[in-house]
Write a protein that holds these residues in place. Structure first.
Motif, PDB file in Angstrom:
ATOM      1  N   ALA A 262     -35.918 -42.467  58.544  1.00  0.00           N
ATOM      2  CA  ALA A 262     -34.507 -42.287  58.538  1.00  0.00           C
ATOM      3  C   ALA A 262     -33.945 -42.658  59.786  1.00  0.00           C
ATOM      4  O   ALA A 262     -32.931 -43.258  60.021  1.00  0.00           O
ATOM      5  CB  ALA A 262     -33.894 -41.136  57.953  1.00  0.00           C
TER       6      ALA A 262
ATOM      7  N   ARG B   5     -31.645 -45.661  61.177  1.00  0.00           N
ATOM      8  CA  ARG B   5     -30.169 -45.302  61.742  1.00  0.00           C
ATOM      9  C   ARG B   5     -30.179 -45.931  63.128  1.00  0.00           C
ATOM     10  O   ARG B   5     -29.079 -46.599  63.488  1.00  0.00           O
ATOM     11  CB  ARG B   5     -29.860 -43.661  61.816  1.00  0.00           C
TER      12      ARG B   5
ATOM     13  N   GLU C 255     -29.854 -46.291  49.167  1.00  0.00           N
ATOM     14  CA  GLU C 255     -31.112 -45.764  49.605  1.00  0.00           C
ATOM     15  C   GLU C 255     -32.063 -46.979  49.256  1.00  0.00           C
ATOM     16  O   GLU C 255     -32.247 -47.241  48.227  1.00  0.00           O
ATOM     17  CB  GLU C 255     -31.416 -44.433  49.098  1.00  0.00           C
TER      18      GLU C 255
ATOM     19  N   ASN D  53     -27.481 -42.074  46.668  1.00  0.00           N
ATOM     20  CA  ASN D  53     -27.658 -41.823  48.239  1.00  0.00           C
ATOM     21  C   ASN D  53     -27.474 -43.109  49.029  1.00  0.00           C
ATOM     22  O   ASN D  53     -28.016 -44.256  48.704  1.00  0.00           O
ATOM     23  CB  ASN D  53     -29.157 -41.189  48.556  1.00  0.00           C
TER      24      ASN D  53
ATOM     25  N   PRO E 290     -29.382 -43.695  55.438  1.00  0.00           N
ATOM     26  CA  PRO E 290     -28.592 -42.820  56.755  1.00  0.00           C
ATOM     27  C   PRO E 290     -28.116 -43.867  57.834  1.00  0.00           C
ATOM     28  O   PRO E 290     -28.632 -44.742  58.168  1.00  0.00           O
ATOM     29  CB  PRO E 290     -29.792 -42.045  57.191  1.00  0.00           C
ATOM     30  N   GLY E 291     -26.750 -43.651  58.243  1.00  0.00           N
ATOM     31  CA  GLY E 291     -26.445 -44.237  59.485  1.00  0.00           C
ATOM     32  C   GLY E 291     -25.491 -45.482  58.884  1.00  0.00           C
ATOM     33  O   GLY E 291     -24.843 -46.155  59.887  1.00  0.00           O
ATOM     34  N   SER E 292     -25.537 -45.975  57.672  1.00  0.00           N
ATOM     35  CA  SER E 292     -24.908 -47.079  57.042  1.00  0.00           C
ATOM     36  C   SER E 292     -23.459 -46.856  56.447  1.00  0.00           C
ATOM     37  O   SER E 292     -22.801 -47.811  56.265  1.00  0.00           O
ATOM     38  CB  SER E 292     -25.642 -47.851  56.017  1.00  0.00           C
TER      39      SER E 292
ATOM     40  N   ASP F 121     -19.704 -39.181  51.583  1.00  0.00           N
ATOM     41  CA  ASP F 121     -21.070 -38.515  51.550  1.00  0.00           C
ATOM     42  C   ASP F 121     -22.257 -39.315  51.595  1.00  0.00           C
ATOM     43  O   ASP F 121     -22.294 -40.200  50.671  1.00  0.00           O
ATOM     44  CB  ASP F 121     -21.211 -37.509  50.357  1.00  0.00           C
ATOM     45  N   GLU F 122     -23.050 -39.308  52.652  1.00  0.00           N
ATOM     46  CA  GLU F 122     -24.315 -40.256  52.710  1.00  0.00           C
ATOM     47  C   GLU F 122     -25.266 -39.795  51.429  1.00  0.00           C
ATOM     48  O   GLU F 122     -25.759 -40.431  50.586  1.00  0.00           O
ATOM     49  CB  GLU F 122     -25.158 -40.132  53.919  1.00  0.00           C
ATOM     50  N   LEU F 123     -25.396 -38.262  51.316  1.00  0.00           N
ATOM     51  CA  LEU F 123     -26.296 -37.871  50.300  1.00  0.00           C
ATOM     52  C   LEU F 123     -25.226 -37.860  48.848  1.00  0.00           C
ATOM     53  O   LEU F 123     -24.247 -37.388  49.133  1.00  0.00           O
ATOM     54  CB  LEU F 123     -26.772 -36.466  50.810  1.00  0.00           C
TER      55      LEU F 123
END
Length: 422
Positions: A4, A8, A110, A118, A121-123, A192-194
């Motif tokens: 992850a 990122r 994801e 999801n 991460p970082g996108s 929210d990333e998640l």
């Protein structure tokens, strides 16, 4: 270093290199001066590859459903070509009241999870409209976001999340997405990333009707104008196996100077002449085809629902006249038109010998009428040689009208790629 964190860091580095992309993209306003304000009514002007907006995905508005006030909707869309920045088209074309959006975000889905809410991460990026995070879309209008500085891969899924703080009346949507999308109730979960808040599955795309990319090596885009067969009915859910998806995969294998983005303007139940499921193909030619970014060619596969629907179209000449209008409008914009023959449907409940006669007459015109810049003879590809009024069993998902994944691939393989970009 975890996977992850690596992702990122990579994305951050890429975005840092591409910080000038949004400013460069903003200068390409196209034929309509209102494009800078986010309103779209004309295609962008031609320029060198990498220095223009090119359409990478489309979901044509097919109707309305009740709004989801106070909720967030995470739409999952699949790119055909990539670029260094993106912009998103939001539609209130079929609504009856001004559409209020509290926030819109864009992210990469994801990795390796086609049915996950999801983000990579970082996108996650916040999309703005003339610098503002919220926007009110007038009735009957589309708007586009400001350029979003995010490297967009080809052949990848994006998450486009929208928050509707109030009830803005009927929501413009695309009914048959054939893709897992998500609803998060009771709040603004767009950033929210998640995706833990997105607990309700959806099979539709809400409000989001297009994505363009800037900095692509593609020379333009091709639009597939059609009905449920083009929309992908019969193909595998969340797998991007519609025939336009298969066409996009073929085009990605070409040299850069011949690559095209692919925009799917198919609507299940759509008709060429009359409004039914969505506006007629004639009525939506402008917003769903001619106004899209960088369009070079349109593939037209419309008419079977006119022939077998209620009221049924018994005069092949009426469909032929509609094709002439489409070609004339496209040619006036410098856009090529490929005519696709209507595929067989013997064994389906709507089949009759009289209707088959109309289909055959229409197909003869498409093949031999000299109207189109090229022909994709889908009928010849997918019919059963032993019973030409029926689909070959290897391509039939069981309803004798639509196509399974193998049939979708066969249709895409029928298209002469040299006819798309002369």
């Amino acid at each position: 270093m975890t996977r992850a964190i690596k992702v990122r860091h990579l994305l951050a580095a890429l975005v840092a290199v591409l910080t000038l992309a949004p400013q460069a993209a903003r200068a390409d306003t196209g034929a309509d001066a209102r494009a800078d304000a986010g309103f779209v009514s004309a295609p962008v002007s031609a320029s060198a590859p990498g220095q223009r907006w090119v359409g990478t995905w489309e979901g044509a508005p097919s109707g309305t459903v009740p709004a989801q006030p106070g909720a967030s909707i995470r739409n999952v869309v699949h790119t055909s070509v990539g670029g260094s920045a993106a912009r998103v088209r939001i539609s209130n074309r079929l609504g009856t009241a001004p559409l209020q959006l509290g926030s819109v975000t864009l992210a990469l889905q994801e990795l390796g999870a086609s049915e996950s809410p999801n983000a990579v991460p970082g996108s996650m990026r916040v999309a703005t409209f003339a610098g503002a995070r919220s926007v009110t879309v007038p009735v009957g209008m589309d708007v586009v976001t400001d350029p979003v500085g995010l490297p967009i891969p080809a052949d990848a899924n994006l998450l486009i999340s929208v928050h509707t703080p109030t009830d803005s009346g009927p929501a413009t949507y695309h009914r048959s997405a054939l893709q897992a999308n998500f609803l998060g109730q009771g709040g603004d979960w767009t950033a929210d990333e998640l995706g833990a808040a997105y607990t309700v599955p959806l099979g539709n795309w809400y409000y989001v009707t297009g994505v363009d990319v800037f900095g692509s090596s593609a020379v333009g885009s091709v639009v597939a104008l059609g009905d449920s067969i083009t929309d992908g009915s019969g193909s595998t859910f969340s797998a991007n196996h519609r025939w336009p998806d298969r066409l996009a995969a073929r085009l990605r294998g070409l040299p850069e100077h011949r690559r095209l983005g692919v925009l799917n303007a198919g609507i299940s139940g759509n008709r060429l002449l009359l409004e039914g499921r969505g506006p007629s193909a004639l009525d939506r030619l402008g917003p769903d085809v001619l106004s899209r970014a960088g369009v070079r060619t349109v593939i037209v596969m419309e008419g079977i629902n006119d022939i077998k629907g209620t009221p049924e179209q018994t005069d092949p000449g009426a469909l032929e006249d509609a094709y002439r209008r489409i070609v004339a409008s496209a040619h006036a914009r410098g856009i090529r038109v490929i005519g696709a023959t209507l595929t067989p449907y013997g064994g389906h409940g709507g089949y009759t010998p009289a209707r088959e006669g109309v289909r055959q007459a229409v197909n003869a015109f498409i093949r031999d009428g000299g109207l189109f810049d090229g022909v994709a003879d889908f009928d010849a590809t997918v019919r059963d040689p032993a019973a030409p009024h029926r689909i070959h069993p290897a391509y039939d998902p069981g309803d004798h009208l639509h196509f399974n994944d193998a049939g979708m691939r066969a249709m895409a393989d029928t298209i002469d790629l040299t006819a798309l970009v002369p």
